[in-house]
Scaffold this motif. Structure first.
Motif, PDB file in Angstrom:
ATOM      1  N   ARG A 255       0.827  -1.209   0.000  1.00 59.48           N
ATOM      2  CA  ARG A 255       0.000   0.000   0.000  1.00 59.48           C
ATOM      3  C   ARG A 255       0.860   1.258   0.000  1.00 59.48           C
ATOM      4  O   ARG A 255       0.633   2.184  -0.786  1.00 59.48           O
ATOM      5  N   ASP A 256       1.861   1.298   0.874  1.00 62.37           N
ATOM      6  CA  ASP A 256       2.704   2.482   0.977  1.00 62.37           C
ATOM      7  C   ASP A 256       3.515   2.691  -0.288  1.00 62.37           C
ATOM      8  O   ASP A 256       3.695   3.827  -0.751  1.00 62.37           O
ATOM      9  N   ALA A 257       4.019   1.586  -0.872  1.00 61.28           N
ATOM     10  CA  ALA A 257       4.787   1.704  -2.108  1.00 61.28           C
ATOM     11  C   ALA A 257       3.913   2.254  -3.230  1.00 61.28           C
ATOM     12  O   ALA A 257       4.343   3.115  -4.006  1.00 61.28           O
ATOM     13  N   HIS A 258       2.680   1.781  -3.304  1.00 64.18           N
ATOM     14  CA  HIS A 258       1.773   2.246  -4.359  1.00 64.18           C
ATOM     15  C   HIS A 258       1.419   3.712  -4.156  1.00 64.18           C
ATOM     16  O   HIS A 258       1.416   4.497  -5.122  1.00 64.18           O
ATOM     17  N   ALA A 259       1.137   4.105  -2.920  1.00 66.27           N
ATOM     18  CA  ALA A 259       0.822   5.504  -2.642  1.00 66.27           C
ATOM     19  C   ALA A 259       2.001   6.408  -2.994  1.00 66.27           C
ATOM     20  O   ALA A 259       1.816   7.487  -3.578  1.00 66.27           O
ATOM     21  N   GLU A 260       3.200   5.970  -2.662  1.00 69.36           N
ATOM     22  CA  GLU A 260       4.386   6.764  -2.985  1.00 69.36           C
ATOM     23  C   GLU A 260       4.539   6.929  -4.488  1.00 69.36           C
ATOM     24  O   GLU A 260       4.839   8.021  -4.986  1.00 69.36           O
ATOM     25  N   GLU A 261       4.336   5.842  -5.233  1.00 73.73           N
ATOM     26  CA  GLU A 261       4.494   5.922  -6.677  1.00 73.73           C
ATOM     27  C   GLU A 261       3.400   6.774  -7.319  1.00 73.73           C
ATOM     28  O   GLU A 261       3.644   7.469  -8.307  1.00 73.73           O
ATOM     29  N   LEU A 262       2.193   6.728  -6.767  1.00 71.91           N
ATOM     30  CA  LEU A 262       1.135   7.605  -7.268  1.00 71.91           C
ATOM     31  C   LEU A 262       1.512   9.071  -7.069  1.00 71.91           C
ATOM     32  O   LEU A 262       1.293   9.913  -7.949  1.00 71.91           O
ATOM     33  N   LEU A 263       2.066   9.377  -5.904  1.00 71.99           N
ATOM     34  CA  LEU A 263       2.507  10.749  -5.656  1.00 71.99           C
ATOM     35  C   LEU A 263       3.603  11.161  -6.626  1.00 71.99           C
ATOM     36  O   LEU A 263       3.557  12.249  -7.219  1.00 71.99           O
ATOM     37  N   GLU A 264       4.608  10.294  -6.786  1.00 72.55           N
ATOM     38  CA  GLU A 264       5.715  10.621  -7.682  1.00 72.55           C
ATOM     39  C   GLU A 264       5.221  10.782  -9.112  1.00 72.55           C
ATOM     40  O   GLU A 264       5.665  11.676  -9.852  1.00 72.55           O
ATOM     41  N   ALA A 265       4.300   9.909  -9.515  1.00 75.34           N
ATOM     42  CA  ALA A 265       3.756  10.007 -10.864  1.00 75.34           C
ATOM     43  C   ALA A 265       2.982  11.302 -11.052  1.00 75.34           C
ATOM     44  O   ALA A 265       3.075  11.958 -12.101  1.00 75.34           O
ATOM     45  N   ALA A 266       2.213  11.694 -10.036  1.00 76.46           N
ATOM     46  CA  ALA A 266       1.435  12.930 -10.128  1.00 76.46           C
ATOM     47  C   ALA A 266       2.347  14.149 -10.228  1.00 76.46           C
ATOM     48  O   ALA A 266       2.164  15.008 -11.104  1.00 76.46           O
ATOM     49  N   PHE A 267       3.342  14.221  -9.352  1.00 80.35           N
ATOM     50  CA  PHE A 267       4.262  15.360  -9.417  1.00 80.35           C
ATOM     51  C   PHE A 267       5.077  15.328 -10.705  1.00 80.35           C
ATOM     52  O   PHE A 267       5.395  16.377 -11.277  1.00 80.35           O
ATOM     53  N   GLY A 268       5.412  14.112 -11.168  1.00 82.43           N
ATOM     54  CA  GLY A 268       6.132  13.997 -12.434  1.00 82.43           C
ATOM     55  C   GLY A 268       5.304  14.491 -13.605  1.00 82.43           C
ATOM     56  O   GLY A 268       5.815  15.149 -14.516  1.00 82.43           O
ATOM     57  N   THR A 269       4.020  14.178 -13.591  1.00 87.06           N
ATOM     58  CA  THR A 269       3.128  14.648 -14.646  1.00 87.06           C
ATOM     59  C   THR A 269       3.019  16.169 -14.634  1.00 87.06           C
ATOM     60  O   THR A 269       3.050  16.825 -15.683  1.00 87.06           O
ATOM     61  N   LEU A 270       2.899  16.749 -13.434  1.00 83.78           N
ATOM     62  CA  LEU A 270       2.831  18.206 -13.327  1.00 83.78           C
ATOM     63  C   LEU A 270       4.122  18.845 -13.833  1.00 83.78           C
ATOM     64  O   LEU A 270       4.099  19.899 -14.484  1.00 83.78           O
ATOM     65  N   GLU A 271       5.227  18.186 -13.563  1.00 85.02           N
ATOM     66  CA  GLU A 271       6.514  18.693 -14.014  1.00 85.02           C
ATOM     67  C   GLU A 271       6.585  18.711 -15.537  1.00 85.02           C
ATOM     68  O   GLU A 271       7.087  19.652 -16.154  1.00 85.02           O
ATOM     69  N   GLN A 272       6.053  17.649 -16.148  1.00 85.69           N
ATOM     70  CA  GLN A 272       6.044  17.587 -17.604  1.00 85.69           C
ATOM     71  C   GLN A 272       5.164  18.689 -18.197  1.00 85.69           C
ATOM     72  O   GLN A 272       5.519  19.323 -19.190  1.00 85.69           O
TER      73      GLN A 272
END
Length: 430
Positions: A255-272
């Motif tokens: 659960r924690d790994a998935h939540a972390e990756e969702l956060l990273e993906a979201a911030f990564g998308t905003l960065e793009q």
């Protein structure tokens, strides 16, 4: 883009659970739900089963805290006021602070006990103090939740302990997280504390993302058998605050790994989105981080996972290993029961493989295989393969190294994990 190669680590952790002995109970994967929203703009960045009915477990305490913060602001109660513990509250099942009937605690201690320890006895005591009884307090919680826009949520108690009528959705839990930050910024710092001490004993925050993942400053975890492992997490970087909800995880670690990756993906998308020059410099299209999470979620939805066996509230995540055993046993109250079962090593040679990613094209899978080959000498003798699989009408490509023994597969994953690369060992026939 931040941490793109780690976007598959949730899949890595979950698929590793397939190494459980044959005959283990199978989970109802319909418990899974996820929702990610940019609180700063209201833009939904990821949504999967986010409006499906789910059990909140200890996420319920977020609403209990909202009611408590509101009572403080209206002057009904003060931070240093005492809350008396009834016999009913003292008999609440774990997780508990261990209060006896007749004990008193300050409101501020109650806040920390709810956020950090997820104490059920404290939740009951708060409900009785504010509502005149826990049942009436739950009714008030539901009414207030409706006013906040949580239209699919019903509360039946203050703690989140099992009640089949107490339901919510991932979207509603995100709304509650936003309301807590918006309406009570002066108290939000409690969600960002990683520990507190009471009666000479120090308790660590069940939310392992606090203090570990960049920008994370809350909120809450939860677990009962019917819900799986839940988390609502909030993180701020630059001008953006992201709220991510994961419900129905097979273990706290996954659960924690998935939540972390969702956060990273979201911030990564905003960065793009904010750096259009990045796209112009690319020789070929890049996979959107949030699209990658959609692909991973599709793959996860098709798996059979080990079902939790014991009801209780959230517990700290255990150490993450290359191949996970039954992490859900950690929810049992006795320390001696928290060790995972030991599996006998496989005698098969050359039948194991390791998976280092899941992608939406064969070329991406092959690129990943080429990139990580040099990270482990064990992989020099392995056979790289991009294997396709159809999930819910869509095709994914799994990047695998095949023709390994079990020991070689585990060694390869240890080498890749040391380089912060996603990897899991795949048993024969998987």
């Amino acid at each position: 883009m931040l941490g793109f190669t780690r976007l598959v680590s949730f899949l890595c952790l979950v698929l590793a659970a397939l190494s459980l002995p044959v005959g283990a109970a199978q989970a109802d994967t319909s418990r899974y739900a996820a929702f990610v929203v940019d609180q700063s703009t209201g833009v939904v960045m990821h949504s999967r089963r986010s409006d499906a009915s789910r059990y909140p477990a200890s996420l319920t305490k977020m609403m209990t805290l909202y009611m408590l913060f509101e009572a403080i602001e209206t002057g009904e109660i003060g931070l240093q006021d005492q809350i008396r513990v009834s016999e009913n509250a003292s008999n609440a099942v774990p997780s508990r602070l261990g209060l006896d009937a007749g004990d008193t605690i300050t409101v501020e201690t109650a806040i920390r006990a709810l956020v950090i320890k997820s104490a059920n006895d404290v939740a009951v005591a708060v409900g009785e103090r504010l509502g005149g009884g826990e049942s009436r307090f739950a009714t008030l919680m539901t009414e207030r939740a409706g006013e906040l826009g949580l239209t699919q949520t019903v509360f039946r108690n203050a703690s989140g302990l099992p009640d089949r009528r107490q339901t919510t959705t991932a979207r509603d839990m995100a709304r509650l997280a936003i309301a807590l930050h918006r309406d009570f910024p002066q108290y939000f710092h409690y969600f960002n504390e990683d520990r507190f001490t009471y009666n000479g004993r120090t308790y660590r925050n069940h939310n392992s993302l606090v203090g570990r993942v960049d920008g994370v400053d809350g909120l809450k975890t939860g677990y009962i058998r019917a819900s799986g492992f839940n988390v609502v997490v909030s993180a701020e970087r630059g001008d953006h605050r992201i709220v991510a909800v994961v419900m129905g995880g097979p273990s706290a670690a996954a659960r924690d790994a998935h939540a972390e990756e969702l956060l990273e993906a979201a911030f990564g998308t905003l960065e793009q989105r904010e750096d259009t020059r990045l796209f112009a410099a690319l020789a070929s299209p890049r996979v959107s981080p949030m699209r990658q999470q959609e692909l991973i979620a599709m793959d996860v939805a098709a798996l059979h996972l080990a079902e939790p066996t014991e009801m209780g509230s959230s517990q700290p995540a255990p150490p993450v290993r290359i191949v996970l055993a039954d992490e859900d046993e950690m929810a049992q109250p006795r320390i001696s029961d928290t060790e995972p079962p030991t599996r006998a090593p496989s005698l098969l040679r050359g039948a194991w493989s390791v998976q280092v990613g899941a992608y939406n094209s064969a070329d991406q899978a092959r690129d990943q295989l080429d990139r990580v080959t040099a990270y482990s000498l064990t992989l020099n003798e392995a056979q790289p393969a991009a294997r396709s699989v159809d999930i819910n009408g869509s095709r994914l490509w799994r990047a695998r190294f095949e023709s390994l023994t079990e020991d070689e597969a585990r060694q390869a994953c240890e080498d890749l994990e040391a380089r912060r690369e996603a990897c899991f060992a795949v048993a024969p026939g998987r």
